[in-house]
Design a protein around this motif. Structure first.
Motif, PDB file in Angstrom:
ATOM      1  N   TYR A  87       0.851  -1.187   0.000  1.00 10.23           N
ATOM      2  CA  TYR A  87       0.000   0.000   0.000  1.00 10.23           C
ATOM      3  C   TYR A  87       0.886   1.236   0.000  1.00 10.23           C
ATOM      4  O   TYR A  87       2.101   1.151   0.236  1.00 10.23           O
ATOM      5  CB  TYR A  87      -0.903   0.016   1.244  1.00 10.23           C
ATOM      6  N   HIS A  88       0.308   2.388  -0.264  1.00 13.23           N
ATOM      7  CA  HIS A  88       1.090   3.603  -0.087  1.00 13.23           C
ATOM      8  C   HIS A  88       0.619   4.331   1.168  1.00 13.23           C
ATOM      9  O   HIS A  88      -0.534   4.232   1.590  1.00 13.23           O
ATOM     10  CB  HIS A  88       1.056   4.512  -1.321  1.00 13.23           C
ATOM     11  N   GLY A  89       1.558   5.031   1.775  1.00 14.92           N
ATOM     12  CA  GLY A  89       1.274   5.838   2.946  1.00 14.92           C
ATOM     13  C   GLY A  89       2.217   7.025   2.961  1.00 14.92           C
ATOM     14  O   GLY A  89       3.140   7.122   2.140  1.00 14.92           O
ATOM     15  N   LYS A  90       1.993   7.938   3.897  1.00 17.78           N
ATOM     16  CA  LYS A  90       2.818   9.144   4.003  1.00 17.78           C
ATOM     17  C   LYS A  90       3.329   9.292   5.433  1.00 17.78           C
ATOM     18  O   LYS A  90       2.675   8.861   6.381  1.00 17.78           O
ATOM     19  CB  LYS A  90       2.015  10.387   3.643  1.00 17.78           C
ATOM     20  N   ASN A  91       4.480   9.950   5.575  1.00 16.77           N
ATOM     21  CA  ASN A  91       5.024  10.280   6.890  1.00 16.77           C
ATOM     22  C   ASN A  91       4.714  11.726   7.247  1.00 16.77           C
ATOM     23  O   ASN A  91       5.519  12.411   7.866  1.00 16.77           O
ATOM     24  CB  ASN A  91       6.545  10.061   6.914  1.00 16.77           C
ATOM     25  N   THR A  92       3.538  12.181   6.834  1.00 13.70           N
ATOM     26  CA  THR A  92       3.069  13.509   7.191  1.00 13.70           C
ATOM     27  C   THR A  92       1.549  13.483   7.254  1.00 13.70           C
ATOM     28  O   THR A  92       0.901  12.815   6.444  1.00 13.70           O
ATOM     29  CB  THR A  92       3.533  14.583   6.191  1.00 13.70           C
ATOM     30  N   GLY A  93       0.988  14.210   8.217  1.00 14.07           N
ATOM     31  CA  GLY A  93      -0.457  14.321   8.321  1.00 14.07           C
ATOM     32  C   GLY A  93      -1.010  15.485   7.530  1.00 14.07           C
ATOM     33  O   GLY A  93      -2.223  15.735   7.561  1.00 14.07           O
ATOM     34  N   PHE A 139       4.840  12.740  -1.553  1.00  9.10           N
ATOM     35  CA  PHE A 139       5.490  11.956  -0.508  1.00  9.10           C
ATOM     36  C   PHE A 139       4.758  10.655  -0.171  1.00  9.10           C
ATOM     37  O   PHE A 139       4.968  10.080   0.899  1.00  9.10           O
ATOM     38  CB  PHE A 139       5.700  12.789   0.766  1.00  9.10           C
ATOM     39  N   ARG A 140       3.925  10.155  -1.074  1.00  9.01           N
ATOM     40  CA  ARG A 140       3.315   8.836  -0.878  1.00  9.01           C
ATOM     41  C   ARG A 140       4.322   7.779  -1.321  1.00  9.01           C
ATOM     42  O   ARG A 140       4.822   7.842  -2.448  1.00  9.01           O
ATOM     43  CB  ARG A 140       2.014   8.721  -1.682  1.00  9.01           C
ATOM     44  N   THR A 141       4.630   6.838  -0.459  1.00  7.02           N
ATOM     45  CA  THR A 141       5.612   5.803  -0.769  1.00  7.02           C
ATOM     46  C   THR A 141       5.014   4.422  -0.541  1.00  7.02           C
ATOM     47  O   THR A 141       4.093   4.247   0.257  1.00  7.02           O
ATOM     48  CB  THR A 141       6.881   5.963   0.079  1.00  7.02           C
ATOM     49  N   THR A 142       5.570   3.428  -1.231  1.00  5.45           N
ATOM     50  CA  THR A 142       5.057   2.067  -1.154  1.00  5.45           C
ATOM     51  C   THR A 142       5.633   1.344   0.046  1.00  5.45           C
ATOM     52  O   THR A 142       6.851   1.297   0.235  1.00  5.45           O
ATOM     53  CB  THR A 142       5.391   1.295  -2.436  1.00  5.45           C
ATOM     54  N   ARG A 143       4.743   0.762   0.864  1.00  2.96           N
ATOM     55  CA  ARG A 143       5.129  -0.019   2.034  1.00  2.96           C
ATOM     56  C   ARG A 143       4.446  -1.381   1.957  1.00  2.96           C
ATOM     57  O   ARG A 143       3.413  -1.532   1.300  1.00  2.96           O
ATOM     58  CB  ARG A 143       4.679   0.678   3.327  1.00  2.96           C
ATOM     59  N   VAL A 144       4.998  -2.363   2.639  1.00  2.00           N
ATOM     60  CA  VAL A 144       4.386  -3.691   2.701  1.00  2.00           C
ATOM     61  C   VAL A 144       4.424  -4.190   4.142  1.00  2.00           C
ATOM     62  O   VAL A 144       5.288  -3.804   4.930  1.00  2.00           O
ATOM     63  CB  VAL A 144       5.098  -4.711   1.782  1.00  2.00           C
ATOM     64  N   GLN A 145       3.465  -5.036   4.482  1.00  2.00           N
ATOM     65  CA  GLN A 145       3.486  -5.727   5.764  1.00  2.00           C
ATOM     66  C   GLN A 145       2.590  -6.958   5.696  1.00  2.00           C
ATOM     67  O   GLN A 145       1.681  -7.046   4.864  1.00  2.00           O
ATOM     68  CB  GLN A 145       3.068  -4.805   6.906  1.00  2.00           C
ATOM     69  N   ARG A 146       2.873  -7.890   6.568  1.00  2.00           N
ATOM     70  CA  ARG A 146       2.127  -9.144   6.607  1.00  2.00           C
ATOM     71  C   ARG A 146       0.782  -8.931   7.288  1.00  2.00           C
ATOM     72  O   ARG A 146       0.654  -8.088   8.190  1.00  2.00           O
ATOM     73  CB  ARG A 146       2.936 -10.200   7.366  1.00  2.00           C
ATOM     74  N   PHE A 147      -0.252  -9.675   6.864  1.00  2.00           N
ATOM     75  CA  PHE A 147      -1.533  -9.643   7.566  1.00  2.00           C
ATOM     76  C   PHE A 147      -2.003 -11.060   7.851  1.00  2.00           C
ATOM     77  O   PHE A 147      -1.482 -12.042   7.311  1.00  2.00           O
ATOM     78  CB  PHE A 147      -2.584  -8.832   6.794  1.00  2.00           C
ATOM     79  N   SER A 148      -2.992 -11.164   8.714  1.00  2.00           N
ATOM     80  CA  SER A 148      -3.493 -12.465   9.160  1.00  2.00           C
ATOM     81  C   SER A 148      -5.000 -12.554   8.918  1.00  2.00           C
ATOM     82  O   SER A 148      -5.581 -11.707   8.218  1.00  2.00           O
ATOM     83  CB  SER A 148      -3.158 -12.676  10.634  1.00  2.00           C
ATOM     84  N   TRP A 149      -5.622 -13.571   9.531  1.00  2.00           N
ATOM     85  CA  TRP A 149      -7.049 -13.812   9.313  1.00  2.00           C
ATOM     86  C   TRP A 149      -7.751 -13.975  10.653  1.00  2.00           C
ATOM     87  O   TRP A 149      -7.223 -14.587  11.585  1.00  2.00           O
ATOM     88  CB  TRP A 149      -7.259 -15.052   8.445  1.00  2.00           C
ATOM     89  N   ASN A 150      -8.954 -13.404  10.752  1.00  2.00           N
ATOM     90  CA  ASN A 150      -9.754 -13.510  11.959  1.00  2.00           C
ATOM     91  C   ASN A 150     -10.460 -14.861  12.038  1.00  2.00           C
ATOM     92  O   ASN A 150     -10.556 -15.589  11.041  1.00  2.00           O
ATOM     93  CB  ASN A 150     -10.812 -12.392  11.993  1.00  2.00           C
TER      94      ASN A 150
END
Length: 463
Positions: free
Chosen positions: A286-292, A298-309
């Motif tokens: 996904y993309h996110g920013k380090n500013t509110g 300044f939108r950059t691509t980040r990744v992280q693992r997710f799980s299941w409920n």
């Protein structure tokens, strides 16, 4: 010198996010940090031993390839498509991969420079390689009005195309639509609008499918992508149900992935999903920013693992800090990468520098060094073949001169009209593998918009 407060902060970060401890001097070869690409709207896949990511580039379609997530940020961009047709060669957004048979398809949005004229298009590869070469195939799902962010899904063995278009009575790209596909570049029959909640009225965009546990989950972005509250919501449909019947789509309440002020991540959205190389883990890009601040920059691509409920729905958690050290996906071969903090022994300073933790979650480990004194230098000793500098940009920042092993200096402007953290400011050329020195010199110069000449040293990624 020992820094108990930094050790405590590191321990707290690990406990809260279940991350791999990086240590003061560097991270293990099986870990990585975000961002993995400096652009927005990522479509990220793993195929035949490599990761591929395509993002919004504006005037072209570009793809980056790397055997490990750890080195994706340092991978070169390969431009696979430019268009000479003036009706569709500007504002090129949101490419999305699709593999059908022995061909790859890239779906994207483009215009003539006027936002209202955005339509969707598809490229086709010449062979079974995500890097192409590609040729223009077709305009797709053209119903005579604004259309963006299209992507195919497969449900009950039938292909459908989903996209974002004008909302009835709302204006702007505020509605999701679906239509049947007869082949990867053709929509047949009429379209159906899928009403979608979102906590705001601006947009319903970037619909992305995820199939598991007898359901197709349709995650989508809401609110203006420039706002800190850009976020993901979700609908779903059971296997066997007709997706062309709007009532068959179940609305899930509330956002499923949204801003995390505690970790300094705002506006997370416009995403894609991929599996770990061994197929055992689920990941979101996904993309996110380090500013509110409200901005599209300044939108950059980040990744992280997710799980299941337990009820079979995906659990995406909260966005991790950009500098959070994560374990690589299972089956990722890793790479000899490391990270250096501005306080580590590999960094030496000459001249007048200040340091502290006032930058909070906009800095790596919540601290940095800064100087506006002309001639002040920071020298980084590292072993590798490439190095990247990530730090704060701000309206009071100036121009640095960066050099490798005493070679020619490259000017780097650290100014920004808004304050943003852990921004990629410099990526070195590929170097002979071995020990090198990088020097950052404060020039004492600034562009006319800046209020001072300050340069920040924060996070150094070594590849």
């Amino acid at each position: 010198m020992p820094r108990p407060w930094r050790a405590a902060l590191a321990a707290l970060t690990v406990a809260m996010t279940v991350l791999v401890p990086a240590g003061e001097a560097g991270a293990a070869a099986q870990s990585f940090r975000n961002p993995v690409n400096p652009s927005a709207d990522p479509s990220l896949i793993h195929h035949d031993g490599s990761y591929y990511v395509a993002t919004t580039r504006g005037d072209r379609i570009g793809i980056w390839r790397s055997p490990s997530l750890a080195t994706l940020l340092a991978a070169p961009e390969q431009v696979v498509w430019r268009d000479s047709d003036p009706t569709r060669n500007r504002q090129m957004w949101a490419p999305a991969f699709r593999h059908v048979g022995s061909r790859w398809y890239l779906y994207y949005t483009a215009s003539d420079g006027v936002d209202a004229n955005h339509r969707m298009y598809v490229l086709e590869s010449a062979g079974d390689d995500p890097m192409g070469p590609y040729t223009f195939k077709a305009r797709i799902a053209d119903f005579g009005e604004y259309a963006i962010d299209g992507e195919p899904i497969t449900h009950n063995g039938q292909s459908y195309f989903l996209w974002s278009g004008p909302g009835r009575g709302l204006g702007g790209p505020a509605q999701l639509y679906i239509a049947r596909m007869s082949n990867p570049w053709t929509v047949t029959g009429g379209r159906v609008a899928i009403p979608a909640d979102g906590g705001c009225t601006e947009v319903r965009e970037g619909p992305t499918p995820l199939h598991r546990n007898g359901r197709t989950f349709l995650t989508y972005s809401t609110c203006d992508t420039g706002k800190p509250d850009y976020q993901l919501w979700m609908k779903s449909i059971a296997d066997g149900a007709d997706p062309m019947v709007a009532a068959n789509w179940k609305q899930h309440p509330g956002p499923v992935f949204s801003r995390n002020d505690a970790t300094g991540v705002w506006g997370p959205g416009h995403h894609s999903f991929f599996r770990s190389p061994d197929g055992t883990e689920d990941w979101i890009a996904y993309h996110g920013k380090n500013t509110g601040t409200y901005t599209y920059d300044f939108r950059t691509t980040r990744v992280q693992r997710f799980s299941w409920n337990a009820d079979g729905t995906p659990s995406f958690g909260r966005p991790l800090a950009a500098g959070a050290t994560q374990q690589l996906p299972s089956g990722d071969p890793g790479a000899a990468t490391s990270v250096i903090n501005d306080f580590d022994a590999q960094v030496t300073y000459a001249g007048t520098w200040q340091s502290g933790s006032g930058c909070g979650n906009q800095c790596f480990w919540s601290d940095d060094h800064w100087s506006g004194q002309a001639g002040a230098t920071a020298t980084v000793t590292f072993t590798g073949s490439r190095v990247a500098l990530l730090s704060v940009r701000d309206r009071g920042n100036g121009i640095a001169a960066v050099s490798i092993d005493g070679g020619p200096e490259q000017r780097v402007d650290y100014y920004s009209g808004i304050r943003v953290g852990e921004q990629l400011n410099y990526l070195s050329p590929v170097l002979p593998r071995g020990q090198h020195t990088l020097r950052v010199r404060v020039t004492g110069e600034r562009n006319p918009a800046s209020g001072s000449t300050v340069i920040s040293m924060d996070r150094i990624e070594v590849f």
